[in-house]
Design a protein around this motif. Structure first.
Motif, mmCIF file in Angstrom:
data_model
loop_
_atom_site.group_PDB
_atom_site.id
_atom_site.type_symbol
_atom_site.label_atom_id
_atom_site.label_comp_id
_atom_site.label_asym_id
_atom_site.label_seq_id
_atom_site.Cartn_x
_atom_site.Cartn_y
_atom_site.Cartn_z
ATOM 1 N N LEU A 142 42.680 32.186 49.963
ATOM 2 C CA LEU A 142 42.920 31.949 48.532
ATOM 3 C C LEU A 142 42.969 33.285 47.782
ATOM 4 C CD1 LEU A 142 43.262 29.914 46.247
ATOM 5 C CD2 LEU A 142 40.781 29.583 46.219
ATOM 6 N N ALA A 143 42.067 34.196 48.160
ATOM 7 C CA ALA A 143 42.076 35.541 47.546
ATOM 8 C C ALA A 143 43.419 36.225 47.817
ATOM 9 C CB ALA A 143 40.920 36.371 48.080
ATOM 10 N N ASP A 144 43.960 36.031 49.028
ATOM 11 C CA ASP A 144 45.273 36.631 49.363
ATOM 12 C C ASP A 144 46.350 36.115 48.412
ATOM 13 O OD1 ASP A 144 44.183 37.975 51.512
ATOM 14 O OD2 ASP A 144 44.823 36.493 53.010
ATOM 15 N N ILE A 145 46.332 34.808 48.175
ATOM 16 C CA ILE A 145 47.354 34.214 47.295
ATOM 17 C C ILE A 145 47.179 34.725 45.866
ATOM 18 C CG2 ILE A 145 48.137 32.032 46.256
ATOM 19 C CD1 ILE A 145 47.472 30.735 49.009
ATOM 20 N N ILE A 146 45.937 34.779 45.415
ATOM 21 C CA ILE A 146 45.684 35.247 44.035
ATOM 22 C C ILE A 146 46.129 36.708 43.899
ATOM 23 C CG2 ILE A 146 43.902 35.682 42.296
ATOM 24 C CD1 ILE A 146 42.306 33.314 43.605
ATOM 25 N N ALA A 147 45.753 37.534 44.876
ATOM 26 C CA ALA A 147 46.118 38.963 44.822
ATOM 27 C C ALA A 147 47.632 39.144 44.826
ATOM 28 C CB ALA A 147 45.485 39.704 45.993
ATOM 29 N N GLY A 148 48.318 38.215 45.465
ATOM 30 C CA GLY A 148 49.784 38.282 45.531
ATOM 31 C C GLY A 148 50.458 38.040 44.183
ATOM 32 N N GLN A 149 49.688 37.606 43.187
ATOM 33 C CA GLN A 149 50.275 37.294 41.871
ATOM 34 C C GLN A 149 50.000 38.408 40.864
ATOM 35 O OE1 GLN A 149 52.113 34.703 42.411
ATOM 36 N NE2 GLN A 149 51.011 34.539 44.364
ATOM 37 N N VAL A 150 49.681 39.596 41.349
ATOM 38 C CA VAL A 150 49.326 40.709 40.450
ATOM 39 C C VAL A 150 50.450 41.010 39.470
ATOM 40 C CG1 VAL A 150 50.051 42.491 42.101
ATOM 41 C CG2 VAL A 150 48.311 43.035 40.398
ATOM 42 N N HIS A 151 51.693 40.704 39.862
ATOM 43 C CA HIS A 151 52.854 40.938 38.986
ATOM 44 C C HIS A 151 52.753 40.175 37.671
ATOM 45 C CE1 HIS A 151 54.325 36.910 39.993
ATOM 46 N NE2 HIS A 151 53.852 37.170 41.198
ATOM 47 N N ALA A 152 51.953 39.108 37.655
ATOM 48 C CA ALA A 152 51.844 38.291 36.443
ATOM 49 C C ALA A 152 50.948 38.946 35.391
ATOM 50 C CB ALA A 152 51.289 36.915 36.808
ATOM 51 N N LEU A 153 50.208 39.960 35.782
ATOM 52 C CA LEU A 153 49.212 40.555 34.881
ATOM 53 C C LEU A 153 49.788 41.727 34.093
ATOM 54 C CD1 LEU A 153 46.249 40.631 37.418
ATOM 55 C CD2 LEU A 153 46.785 38.873 35.730
ATOM 56 N N THR A 154 49.146 42.076 32.999
ATOM 57 C CA THR A 154 49.576 43.255 32.237
ATOM 58 C C THR A 154 49.389 44.493 33.118
ATOM 59 O OG1 THR A 154 47.373 43.312 31.289
ATOM 60 C CG2 THR A 154 49.078 42.322 29.942
ATOM 61 N N ASP A 155 50.204 45.537 32.846
ATOM 62 C CA ASP A 155 50.217 46.722 33.718
ATOM 63 C C ASP A 155 48.851 47.378 33.877
ATOM 64 O OD1 ASP A 155 52.822 46.358 34.166
ATOM 65 O OD2 ASP A 155 53.514 47.844 32.690
ATOM 66 N N SER A 156 48.044 47.304 32.815
ATOM 67 C CA SER A 156 46.763 48.020 32.851
ATOM 68 C C SER A 156 45.725 47.319 33.733
ATOM 69 C CB SER A 156 46.221 48.160 31.438
ATOM 70 O OG SER A 156 46.099 46.864 30.887
ATOM 71 N N CYS A 157 46.024 46.105 34.196
ATOM 72 C CA CYS A 157 45.024 45.334 34.957
ATOM 73 C C CYS A 157 45.241 45.481 36.465
ATOM 74 C CB CYS A 157 45.096 43.853 34.561
ATOM 75 S SG CYS A 157 43.947 42.807 35.478
ATOM 76 N N THR A 158 44.258 46.054 37.135
ATOM 77 C CA THR A 158 44.302 46.194 38.598
ATOM 78 C C THR A 158 43.477 45.065 39.212
ATOM 79 O OG1 THR A 158 44.394 48.579 38.345
ATOM 80 C CG2 THR A 158 43.675 47.768 40.498
ATOM 81 N N ILE A 159 43.912 44.573 40.378
ATOM 82 C CA ILE A 159 43.078 43.607 41.125
ATOM 83 C C ILE A 159 42.416 44.353 42.280
ATOM 84 C CG2 ILE A 159 43.024 41.513 42.533
ATOM 85 C CD1 ILE A 159 45.222 40.319 40.955
ATOM 86 N N HIS A 160 41.087 44.308 42.350
ATOM 87 C CA HIS A 160 40.332 44.961 43.435
ATOM 88 C C HIS A 160 39.918 43.906 44.455
ATOM 89 C CE1 HIS A 160 39.783 48.622 40.884
ATOM 90 N NE2 HIS A 160 39.839 47.732 39.911
ATOM 91 N N ARG A 161 40.042 44.251 45.724
ATOM 92 C CA ARG A 161 39.691 43.316 46.807
ATOM 93 C C ARG A 161 38.436 43.791 47.538
ATOM 94 N NH1 ARG A 161 43.786 40.111 49.121
ATOM 95 N NH2 ARG A 161 42.009 39.064 50.075
ATOM 96 N N ASN A 162 37.872 42.883 48.342
ATOM 97 C CA ASN A 162 36.773 43.200 49.267
ATOM 98 C C ASN A 162 35.602 43.885 48.567
ATOM 99 O OD1 ASN A 162 38.492 42.205 51.287
ATOM 100 N ND2 ASN A 162 39.469 44.204 51.412
ATOM 101 N N LYS A 163 35.150 43.280 47.515
ATOM 102 C CA LYS A 163 34.017 43.819 46.747
ATOM 103 C C LYS A 163 32.852 42.836 46.813
ATOM 104 C CE LYS A 163 36.389 47.350 45.328
ATOM 105 N NZ LYS A 163 36.233 48.566 46.121
ATOM 106 N N THR A 164 31.689 43.342 46.396
ATOM 107 C CA THR A 164 30.471 42.523 46.440
ATOM 108 C C THR A 164 29.982 42.263 45.020
ATOM 109 O OG1 THR A 164 29.852 43.402 48.590
ATOM 110 C CG2 THR A 164 28.075 42.457 47.259
#
Ligand SMILES: CSC[C@H]1O[C@H](OP(=O)(O)O)[C@H](O)[C@@H]1O
Ligand SMILES: Nc1ncnc2[nH]cnc12
Length: 300
Positions: free
Chosen positions: A143-165
């Motif tokens: 599910l995280a993979d699918i969500i991360a794949g939609q980063v194009h939908a976000l404003t440019d200033s928003c980064t998606i970080h993976r594998n965090k605690t």
């Protein structure tokens, strides 16, 4: 009132995310579960007339009336499961413990550290029917993979970080500076007050669960900066809510493919079958009946 058992996806909105726009509302339900009422009415809707139903629930209530310790999480998860939900995307406002996770960024955690105090009911299995859910990986990677794949939908200033605690504290007060430094030293990346027990209860209900953490502040570990306050959080929250809504639209589109949904639920489906310790013949009838509400396949 119509009954629903065919709502496969739910969105849980956290602080700052109390409704979903652009949804054709089909129904609002407020079921009494064996664990009480959920935080608020559950909105059942769809994005287009041929689209699948989705459910939306405001974690703290739409008036933000439940503190993190008071959220009726068992009722929330049970009510969603009873509607047919097998996938939850849960949004949460979090403090960042890392320089590179800026306020306004999103984080898809894959691990969590529990710093709640044991006062929140965090299992459906008690009073004579016991189970030990597998919880080594508390979130849903596909599910995280699918969500991360939609980063194009976000404003440019928003980064998606993976594998965090994520570390979940009891609250409602924010952390002390010493605690904030401790969580950093432990390897935690973001801090909130709600991933526990939500993630645990979703696992016990065999629901694939991914939290989307929306960074609002740097907590209080930076010695020359102001420590987090609600005002600071709220300033960033508005922009985060806009990005959250854009992300949801894109993820719903991506999840329309049936195989995507199957891949997402594959790991948790059946995960409780061998986790239940108490033999059927020894289960108290009233507890058995309660558990039928969420796991009818194991509690006949
Ligand atoms: C308003 S700051 C603290 C509050 O915000 C987060 O809520 P949620 O996870 O429901 O978005 C955090 O966990 C605290 O409950
Ligand atoms: N710094 C912080 N600590 C805990 N929960 C939060 N939610 C948003 N910011 C937070």
């Amino acid at each position: 009132m119509a009954t629903h058992n065919d709502v496969h996806l739910a969105i849980i909105g956290g602080s700052g995310l109390y409704e979903l726009e652009g949804l054709e509302v089909l129904d609002e339900v407020y079921p009494l579960t064996p664990w009480g009422y959920p935080s608020d009415r559950i909105i059942i809707g769809r994005r287009d007339s041929n689209g699948p139903k989705i459910a939306f629930l405001a974690r703290h209530g739409r008036k933000h009336q439940y503190s993190p310790s008071e959220v009726p999480v068992r009722a929330n998860i049970a009510a969603l499961k009873h509607l047919g939900v097998s996938v939850i995307i849960a949004f949460s406002a979090v403090g960042s413990l890392r320089e590179e996770i800026k306020p306004g960024d999103f984080v898809l955690p894959d691990q969590l550290v529990d710093r709640t105090k044991g006062i929140r009911p965090s299992t459906f299995f008690e009073k004579g029917v016991l189970a030990h859910a597998p919880f080594a990986d508390p979130f849903c990677e596909p599910l995280a993979d699918i969500i991360a794949g939609q980063v194009h939908a976000l404003t440019d200033s928003c980064t998606i970080h993976r594998n965090k605690t994520v570390v979940t504290i009891e609250g409602p007060a924010f952390s002390t500076r010493a605690e904030s430094h401790l969580y950093r030293a432990w390897g935690c990346d973001v801090v909130n007050m709600t991933a526990i027990p939500e993630a645990k209860l979703a696992r016990e209900a065999e629901i694939a669960y991914q939290m989307v953490c929306m960074s609002t502040d740097y907590d209080c570990w930076k010695s020359h900066e102001e420590a987090v306050t609600v005002q600071a959080v709220m300033k960033v929250m508005k922009g985060n809510a806009i990005n959250a809504k854009r992300l949801i639209v894109a993820v719903l589109e991506a999840l329309k493919e049936a195989e995507q949904h199957q891949a997402v639920v594959a790991k948790v489906k059946g995960c409780m079958e061998y986790a239940i310790m108490t033999p059927a013949a020894h289960r108290p009838t009233d507890i058995n009946v309660r558990l039928q509400y969420i796991l009818p396949q194991y509690f006949v």
